[in-house]
Design an enzyme around this catalytic site. Sequence first.
Site, PDB file in Angstrom:
ATOM      1  N   TRP A 175       0.866  -1.182   0.000  1.00 28.13           N
ATOM      2  CA  TRP A 175       0.000   0.000   0.000  1.00 28.13           C
ATOM      3  C   TRP A 175       0.904   1.233   0.000  1.00 28.13           C
ATOM      4  CZ3 TRP A 175      -1.792   2.846   4.800  1.00 28.13           C
ATOM      5  CH2 TRP A 175      -2.787   3.786   4.493  1.00 28.13           C
ATOM      6  N   ASP A 256      -0.298  -5.208   9.666  1.00 34.65           N
ATOM      7  CA  ASP A 256      -1.304  -4.247   9.242  1.00 34.65           C
ATOM      8  C   ASP A 256      -2.562  -5.038   8.924  1.00 34.65           C
ATOM      9  OD1 ASP A 256      -2.927  -2.366   8.121  1.00 34.65           O
ATOM     10  OD2 ASP A 256      -1.507  -1.706   6.574  1.00 34.65           O
ATOM     11  N   LYS A 292     -13.059  -0.925   6.525  1.00 34.61           N
ATOM     12  CA  LYS A 292     -13.651  -1.842   5.550  1.00 34.61           C
ATOM     13  C   LYS A 292     -14.608  -2.833   6.203  1.00 34.61           C
ATOM     14  CE  LYS A 292      -9.897  -0.855   4.371  1.00 34.61           C
ATOM     15  NZ  LYS A 292      -9.081   0.369   4.447  1.00 34.61           N
TER      16      LYS A 292
END
Length: 446
Positions: A175, A256, A292
């Site tokens: 990312w 993460d 999310k």
Amino acid sequence: MRSSDRRLNALVRHLLVGDSNSSSSSSMGSITDSPASASDGRDSVFAHVVQAPEDPILGVTVAYLKDPSPIKLNLGVGAYRTEEGKPVVLNAVRKAEHQLVNDVSRVKEYLPIVGIAEFNKLSAKLILGADSPAIQQNRVTTVQCLSGTGSLRVGGEFLARHYHERTIYIPQPTWGNHIKVFALSGLTVKTYRYYDPATRGLNFQGLLEDLGSAPSGAIVLLHACAHNPTGVDPTLEQWEQIRQLIRSKALLPFFDSAYQGFASGSLDADAQPIRTFAADGGELLVAQSYAKNMGLYGERVGALSIVCKTTDVAGRVESQLKLVIRPMYSNPPIHGASIVATILRDRNLYDEWTVELKAMADRIISMRRQLFDALQARGTPGDWSHIIKQIGMFTFTGLNAEQVAFMTGEYHIYMTSDGRISMAGLSTKTVPHLADAIHAAVTRVF
Ligand code: PLA
């Protein structure tokens, strides 16, 4: 001449010359009346500031919003959309919010620096498991942070201040924000091999070699599941090898976890790699995001947990996390974390959430199948099986930047220039349009 004098002189000159468009250009006007629009900008103290480029991910949405085309499609940012292409608020979230607004005993006082204690406890349980020995032994410290990004940043700054090895290894690719978050935290960022473009799968050998030659103690950033942008995760057997390597070299794992539940549809299955690391008694960090999996994107709810060796160490670590947070944003916001705590503490809401979460994960998986089938049906050249093999929100298509630009220009399809598409932004209705665009791109643009 001092810059303040220069500014004043410029304003005076401007006033003397006058401005016929200005309503305040009378001879009596003072310098403070001067409308901002009257300046050509050269007298600004910020005149030297150059235009920054848009963010590579969030900038895709900016470009999308400017496009007047009715067929435009945003597959850039990873944000879940329904079959109708609409954002959703989960029913569990709506119900929790109703409870919260109807509770008149709730006030808007500042939270403690570390946020809502109950939210922190429940977040640690969600990621480490209800029966986690580390939690039972009271050696986990959890602090509420501003979603996944804020959790990574707080963790990064804590490590830069208090950990002996300031190098963090991040996967290549990863990312895009990881690089900036950790560099600005004060860490030195290096990469380890992760993705093999030839197989569109994991470069496991490269990963083992690079982590194997990292200096002892180095921090290793690991995507807990649904690796972004590749959609390629290690198998459980590979995770086990990674764990053994990391522990044998005393590397420090920093997970993460931005997609727990979004990869497989199961919160427990997606947390499994983290739990096996925690089970060996070693230390680790994990950044959690509820953006999310609860659809709380804009509420900015997340948590940083640090699993330590002892209760005593965990307590001291937490005291230092407070010193990182206090000058950064003082303390976190109440609303989003209250929603999460309400859902996690209530059996019925929790169950309803997991059903909704599974439905989102399943819809994404079905989009993978539909896109794959549509390309097969068109006889699009190439092997597209990675679309169904990859997992999570994104497909790393293998399309190059020119092909992406072509698809945006000709088909109004917006995606990041590395060829990543958000499967969560796709629907049965839009699959044919995307398949047409991919087909045209690979047959016409090289
Ligand atoms: N970590 C990873 C791996 C992510 O993909 C994202 C979000 C985050 C952390 C941060 O999320 P949060 O701060 O909103 O909790 N990645 C998105 C959005 C979905 C973004 O770029 O901000 C993406 O499209 O890649």
